[in-house]
Design a protein around this motif. Structure first.
Motif, PDB file in Angstrom:
ATOM      1  N   GLY A 131      35.977  37.166  25.727  1.00  0.00           N
ATOM      2  CA  GLY A 131      35.196  36.196  26.398  1.00  0.00           C
ATOM      3  C   GLY A 131      35.101  36.496  27.941  1.00  0.00           C
ATOM      4  N   GLN A 132      36.011  37.207  28.513  1.00  0.00           N
ATOM      5  CA  GLN A 132      35.868  37.283  30.004  1.00  0.00           C
ATOM      6  C   GLN A 132      34.782  38.149  30.340  1.00  0.00           C
ATOM      7  N   ALA A 135      31.640  36.474  29.503  1.00  0.00           N
ATOM      8  CA  ALA A 135      30.998  35.419  30.708  1.00  0.00           C
ATOM      9  C   ALA A 135      30.799  35.979  32.006  1.00  0.00           C
ATOM     10  N   THR A 136      31.164  37.326  32.464  1.00  0.00           N
ATOM     11  CA  THR A 136      31.015  37.856  33.550  1.00  0.00           C
ATOM     12  C   THR A 136      29.612  38.394  33.227  1.00  0.00           C
ATOM     13  N   LEU A 149      35.366  43.697  38.553  1.00  0.00           N
ATOM     14  CA  LEU A 149      35.526  42.563  39.094  1.00  0.00           C
ATOM     15  C   LEU A 149      36.823  41.400  38.464  1.00  0.00           C
ATOM     16  N   VAL A 150      36.457  41.732  37.161  1.00  0.00           N
ATOM     17  CA  VAL A 150      36.932  40.655  36.288  1.00  0.00           C
ATOM     18  C   VAL A 150      38.163  41.127  35.063  1.00  0.00           C
ATOM     19  N   PRO A 153      41.287  43.891  36.909  1.00  0.00           N
ATOM     20  CA  PRO A 153      42.222  43.122  37.687  1.00  0.00           C
ATOM     21  C   PRO A 153      43.228  42.229  36.716  1.00  0.00           C
ATOM     22  N   GLN A 154      42.513  41.707  35.795  1.00  0.00           N
ATOM     23  CA  GLN A 154      43.543  40.916  34.789  1.00  0.00           C
ATOM     24  C   GLN A 154      44.355  41.786  33.924  1.00  0.00           C
ATOM     25  N   ARG A 157      47.543  43.470  36.126  1.00  0.00           N
ATOM     26  CA  ARG A 157      48.068  42.297  36.330  1.00  0.00           C
ATOM     27  C   ARG A 157      49.262  42.333  35.125  1.00  0.00           C
ATOM     28  N   ARG A 235      53.219  31.049  39.146  1.00  0.00           N
ATOM     29  CA  ARG A 235      53.565  30.749  40.384  1.00  0.00           C
ATOM     30  C   ARG A 235      53.854  29.028  40.391  1.00  0.00           C
ATOM     31  N   GLN A 237      53.754  25.358  40.933  1.00  0.00           N
ATOM     32  CA  GLN A 237      52.424  24.625  41.027  1.00  0.00           C
ATOM     33  C   GLN A 237      52.786  23.369  41.607  1.00  0.00           C
ATOM     34  N   GLU A 240      49.692  17.844  39.192  1.00  0.00           N
ATOM     35  CA  GLU A 240      48.571  17.405  39.333  1.00  0.00           C
ATOM     36  C   GLU A 240      48.508  15.963  39.887  1.00  0.00           C
ATOM     37  N   PRO A 241      47.743  15.789  40.966  1.00  0.00           N
ATOM     38  CA  PRO A 241      47.555  14.457  41.634  1.00  0.00           C
ATOM     39  C   PRO A 241      47.506  13.316  40.470  1.00  0.00           C
ATOM     40  N   GLU A 242      46.549  13.506  39.471  1.00  0.00           N
ATOM     41  CA  GLU A 242      46.575  12.331  38.742  1.00  0.00           C
ATOM     42  C   GLU A 242      47.758  12.099  37.822  1.00  0.00           C
TER      43      GLU A 242
END
Lengths: 253, 245
Positions: A131-132, A135-136, A149-150, A153-154, A157, A235, A237, A240-242
């Protein structure tokens, strides 16, 4: 008691270690680093090219990558180093006048590293969800740009831990270069330690060389673990504010 | 949202096979500019494949695709896709990029916008879907509904003439479906030309101008929602509707 003393003398003769240390640090270490870094960089670049060829829609490119990988991953490192180093040495000397074994040593190590790294990259890139790419491309990017670009890099990683493992292997394999024949100033860690061991009839210099290898490889091992953990856990995080508001409302109620 | 002057999309006699599997068997679809066409049908009927053929993610074996009355099959497919936004069932956001970068990637690389310009446009687009405050988050830290709204913003940022939705709410938790459907309905009423593959019969009936029912790679029936839902003419559509309603 005698046996213990002899054992200690054979492996941990501090004077013998101290004697070889200057050579290890000023000759062996820089040469080992040069071999490992140069072939690591070349191996990564060629490995990426092999990976892209390996997933190409062009069958010929896939075959070339496949055959290259099978050969250089399937042969013992020492065979490749000897064949390249001894076989191409005279030709290199005729063409360039250089007698240094380093270009060919680095070439041999790079051939081996690129075959492994190519497979590492390929598996990483292929593990990225279809799907990546879709979508690109749906946004209007070409296949090449989408990969660059997509997708790549993934993929890269995800395989960073395996890549660092490959660098560790490379540091160790660089010791095999001594098979090509090195003059005094060209010796890397193993050869410096081994020469001193032969001269003194004592293995302590080799232990000292081994310790320096460990100084290079153990931090990398921990780097692998760190990256691996980071990739799995992510990482840290901020919540979430909510969630924060609902939580505090819940606490107040 | 500004009215868009183009976007009439037509598929004519589209055929596609994967090996011996004949997925599309002569599909005709016409979507007038500014209208919403929904495509319904059982799983495996070729609905999602049809969308991918219409924006040439998959090239048809036969047939023609026209945008504003002009065939686009000879054009560069990448340029065609820049004119058609697409939203996927699985969102397909780029997990290694921030929400804002997801929206601005195409603006910067394909439209050649400066970082500032793309940022402004990206934030405006995120504001439109109510997620400006998430600009710097990673998609993985968003709920499914939020991710899908980012995906919609990403597609809209390219100012597409047509929007495709491929079962955009099928992967969402039930309580998140409504928000995304409401956003899609807003887009439709703002005059966006849309092709919506969906299992949401309520949306199909209430929002779309035309409904196309597909089964086994053919269009079985198509027409205004009232005709399709209240007066189905074929057994296949009747049995499909009795299964899903």
């Amino acid at each position: 008691m005698d046996a213990f003393e002899q054992l200690g003398k054979t492996f941990f003769d501090w004077e013998a270690m101290a004697a070889v240390l200057p050579d290890l640090l000023t000759v062996g270490l820089p040469n080992t680093l040069l071999l490992a870094l140069a072939s690591g960089v070349i191996g990564t670049i060629v490995g990426m090219i092999l990976a892209i060829m390996g997933i190409s829609r062009n069958r010929v490119l896939r075959w070339i990558a496949r055959i290259y990988t099978d050969i250089f991953r399937g042969l013992p490192a020492v065979v490749i180093i000897l064949l390249i180093g001894l076989g191409l040495g005279p030709i290199l000397r005729q063409v360039t006048g250089s007698t240094s074994p380093y270009p060919l040593g680095i070439l041999a190590l790079s051939l081996i590293a690129s075959a492994y790294i190519g497979e590492i990259f390929r598996s990483g890139i292929q593990s990225v969800e279809k799907g990546q790419l879709e979508a690109t491309r749906a946004l209007g990017f070409s296949y090449g740009s989408s990969m660059r670009l997509v997708v790549i890099p993934q993929g890269v990683r995800r395989v960073l831990p395996a890549l660092v493992n490959q660098f560790i292997a490379l540091i160790k394999e660089s010791s095999l270069i001594y098979f090509i024949g090195l003059v005094a100033s060209e010796r890397e860690l193993f050869r410096v330690g081994n020469d001193a061991a032969s001269n003194t009839g004592n293995l302590s210099p080799l232990i000292a060389a081994g310790v320096l290898y460990l100084c290079l490889t153990i931090p990398l091992t921990h780097l692998v673990n760190f990256i691996d953990h980071r990739l799995r856990v992510g990482r840290k995080q901020k919540p979430e504010p909510e969630e924060l508001t609902t939580m505090s409302e819940g606490a107040r109620a | 949202m500004k009215a868009i002057e183009s976007g009439t999309l037509t598929g004519r006699g589209l055929h596609l096979s994967f090996g011996s599997n004949h997925v599309l068997r002569g599909i005709d679809l016409h979507v007038e500019r500014g209208t919403t066409a929904s495509v319904i049908g059982p799983s495996g009927s070729g609905k999602s494949t049809l969308l991918r053929v219409l924006n040439r993610l998959i090239e048809p074996d036969q047939g023609d695709i026209l945008l504003d009355g002009r065939s686009v099959l000879k054009d560069n497919p990448d340029e065609l896709r820049r004119r058609i936004g697409m939203v996927f069932q699985q969102f397909n956001l780029f997990p290694h990029k921030t929400v804002l970068e997801n929206v601005t990637l195409a603006l910067r690389k394909l439209r050649g916008m400066s970082a500032d310009e793309a940022r402004r446009k990206g934030l405006a687009q995120l504001d439109l879907v109510g997620l400006k405050h998430k600009a710097d988050a990673r998609p993985g830290n968003l709920s499914g509904g939020q991710q899908q709204r980012v995906a919609i913003a990403r597609a809209l940022a390219m100012d597409p003439e047509v929007m495709f939705f491929d079962e955009a709410t099928s992967a969402l938790d039930p309580e998140l479906v409504k928000g995304v459907l409401a956003l899609m309905a807003d887009l439709a009423s703002a005059g966006m030309t849309m092709v919506v593959v969906t299992h949401e019969m309520g949306f199909s009936r209430n929002v779309s101008d035309t409904v196309t029912f597909m089964d086994a790679g053919v269009v079985v029936e198509s027409g205004p929602p009232a005709a399709i839902f209240d007066d189905p003419r074929t057994d296949r559509l009747r049995s499909f509707l009795s299964d899903v309603l």
